[in-house]
Write a protein that holds these residues in place. Sequence first.
Motif, short mmCIF file in Angstrom:
data_model
loop_
_atom_site.label_atom_id
_atom_site.label_comp_id
_atom_site.label_asym_id
_atom_site.label_seq_id
_atom_site.Cartn_x
_atom_site.Cartn_y
_atom_site.Cartn_z
N LYS A 44 0.85 -1.19 0.00
CA LYS A 44 0.00 0.00 0.00
C LYS A 44 0.89 1.24 0.00
CE LYS A 44 -3.07 2.55 3.09
NZ LYS A 44 -3.50 2.65 4.50
N VAL A 45 0.69 2.10 -0.99
CA VAL A 45 1.43 3.36 -1.05
C VAL A 45 0.41 4.48 -0.96
CG1 VAL A 45 3.13 4.70 -2.33
CG2 VAL A 45 3.06 2.22 -2.62
N ALA A 46 0.43 5.19 0.15
CA ALA A 46 -0.56 6.26 0.37
C ALA A 46 0.12 7.29 1.29
CB ALA A 46 -1.82 5.68 1.00
N THR A 47 -0.56 7.72 2.35
CA THR A 47 0.07 8.62 3.33
C THR A 47 1.23 7.89 4.01
OG1 THR A 47 -2.10 9.58 3.71
CG2 THR A 47 -0.39 10.09 5.32
N GLY A 48 1.05 6.61 4.21
CA GLY A 48 2.12 5.74 4.70
C GLY A 48 2.42 4.68 3.67
N ILE A 49 3.41 3.84 3.97
CA ILE A 49 3.74 2.72 3.08
C ILE A 49 3.83 1.47 3.94
CG2 ILE A 49 5.50 1.73 1.53
CD1 ILE A 49 6.26 4.55 0.70
N GLY A 50 3.12 0.41 3.52
CA GLY A 50 3.18 -0.84 4.27
C GLY A 50 2.84 -2.00 3.36
N ALA A 51 3.07 -3.22 3.85
CA ALA A 51 2.81 -4.39 3.02
C ALA A 51 2.06 -5.44 3.80
CB ALA A 51 4.12 -4.97 2.49
N GLY A 52 1.22 -6.19 3.10
CA GLY A 52 0.58 -7.38 3.65
C GLY A 52 1.19 -8.58 2.95
N VAL A 53 1.64 -9.56 3.73
CA VAL A 53 2.40 -10.67 3.17
C VAL A 53 1.63 -11.97 3.33
CG1 VAL A 53 4.58 -11.94 3.25
CG2 VAL A 53 4.53 -9.50 3.82
#
Lengths: 390, 390
Positions: free
Chosen positions: B210-219
Amino acid sequence: MDPTINVSGVSQLFQLLRDGVPRTRAELAKSTGLARSTIAARVDELMRLGLITPIAETVSTGGRPPSQFALNPSARLVLAADLGASHATLAVTDLAGSVIAEHSEPLDISLGPVPVLTWLLEHAAELLERLGRPASDLAAIGMGIPGPVEHSTGQPVNPPIMPGWDRFDVPGWVRQHLDVPVLVDNDVNIMALGERAVAWPGVEHLMFVKVATGIGAGVISGGSLQRGAQGIAGDIGHVQVARGAGVPCHCGNKGCLEALASGPAIARALRAQGVPAESGNDVVDLVKRGNIDAIQAVRQAGRDIGEVLTTCVSLVNPSVIAIGGSMARVGEHLIAGVREVVYTRSIPLATEHLAIVQSAAAQNAAVLGASMLAIEHALSPETLTALVSA
Amino acid sequence: MDPTINVSGVSQLFQLLRDGVPRTRAELAKSTGLARSTIAARVDELMRLGLITPIAETVSTGGRPPSQFALNPSARLVLAADLGASHATLAVTDLAGSVIAEHSEPLDISLGPVPVLTWLLEHAAELLERLGRPASDLAAIGMGIPGPVEHSTGQPVNPPIMPGWDRFDVPGWVRQHLDVPVLVDNDVNIMALGERAVAWPGVEHLMFVKVATGIGAGVISGGSLQRGAQGIAGDIGHVQVARGAGVPCHCGNKGCLEALASGPAIARALRAQGVPAESGNDVVDLVKRGNIDAIQAVRQAGRDIGEVLTTCVSLVNPSVIAIGGSMARVGEHLIAGVREVVYTRSIPLATEHLAIVQSAAAQNAAVLGASMLAIEHALSPETLTALVSA
């Protein structure tokens, strides 16, 4: 009552008894929810297969049948093989993973699959003979090799240092000579299993990092070994690191972790400083003799590894990182470099409960992991179902 | 016959029927190995619970009982909630994950748990009323929140943008008002589930970024969502990147991916070049209007993200990386930057079959994933066992 359901009751009971803790029939009925009459029948069946054994109580029960039961670890055996680049170890273990016979010698994996697997079969037969146990006592073979493995077929896939092994049907070939299930996995993956069995039972998120001629990791997430889509999960040796700019790697790329922090890479860096070191073993010796240049080089290698592990910590959020492989013999100097970077760069929540430690299983990690792989298969509900139905 | 075994037969049958493919009693007997008489009794039980439904055949069977059965997706409902930083979406779906009623509105998560969850319950009641279905039709609630969650308890843990939510017992509070199971997870984790359901069914190794206000990943590894030891697996926004030296991040560290490649970070970089962009949305608009500076900035953000993903590719060896979140609306420019770096730096075996693509589920990923989380629980063998035993 139909047979499928019958079998599933057996398996449920046995998975409970695998921990080795003795239980009475009443305790088994309570834990499984199965009827007392069902429990009695299932216990008899598992005794008949030799998989569980009655445990004597301290107080005599006056001639009544023994009332506690547990896994019988010596019911069957497994063969565990650690096939390294230039060295092979073979062990026969019981169903609890205890080594009862072992053989180890230099063996070049690049001889190709037929010579290496022939060696394996010959020495397996020798070990069994020494123990006075027939080959039919073997429940499974677990094997680690130094390259990527397609988990579903047990075939090596594009292994860089194993000429002749690419797509060779290892389980198929072995089973032509010895008809037992054969489980093949990458060496670092089985080291992760071995490390968990020895030092971290029950830990669900563990990374084992092997630092030797190459660098790689075995990843246990959610309790299971993670192999990835191509069986190469954990292959972190060719991630680029900041300090690596321009340093050529044998993979054809530049700046890879392995080109900076592996045993041969550290030795090369020391030679460039005028310190005589031909191999990773030489580096270990220098560090043990207190050579300051070698200690600094190893510490820096730890920092490089830590740089890559920081991303790994964010991605898989392990609670344990165990550092093993031949270079881990330098002790705290390598680990200190890893910790320095991981603890500086990671978000606090990820490192609050993270242990970064030297491998406890050390050089036994691989063979113990191979044993775990074989036992896990031999005692699985599927295998047991097949046994009871046979 | 004892009840535990009875129930396990039901569950076995139902897990088979969950795919929605109609099957005859004979087909069910063949696939499960259960006796014909057992199948007949179990099918009746599942029909009584409304969980499966007879499927009419094209050719009349002349008054005999209907001979094919499949999951009845409308037997029960689940509530899916996507609680974002400043926006909330609520959906009621059937057991196949089809949305049948939905409500969405701006809602500030920082209001705290009681106001936000009260809003959720009020709007859930409204949606059910609109559908004319009683609350008792709800089988479970799935919920995504923008912060780390302890999976076993459903409690947020140190969520940085959710004041008042730390360690709040979300499932416990909700169940005081609506007594159904409540599953809570991190928003990016449920997006990974939603993306797989929409575009990659059956894929076992998938990363959603997810690239938005933050950046994170679901694995998703080995078929399962990986949450890690502290529930923060995939939290890659604070990994340091090469270009980041010295750039301060809101986390207190420097050079984090999020400080360079998130929507606000790209907007800030553009402002420094004299291009007016206040937010990630402005950046998306500029790119859509063909602004060259914005396109270049987005491409560079893609490269930064790719730098971190290269390590992820080596570590978890996924077959799919889906890029989503509000910034993914810029389309190919972001993905091109990611691909450029990942394909240049990774070992060939890791990228040979790797797809790096834009999210297909897009803004629906989270709510669909929340629905999947709830359905997975509602149709699990454990839940079914409890239903039948009740």
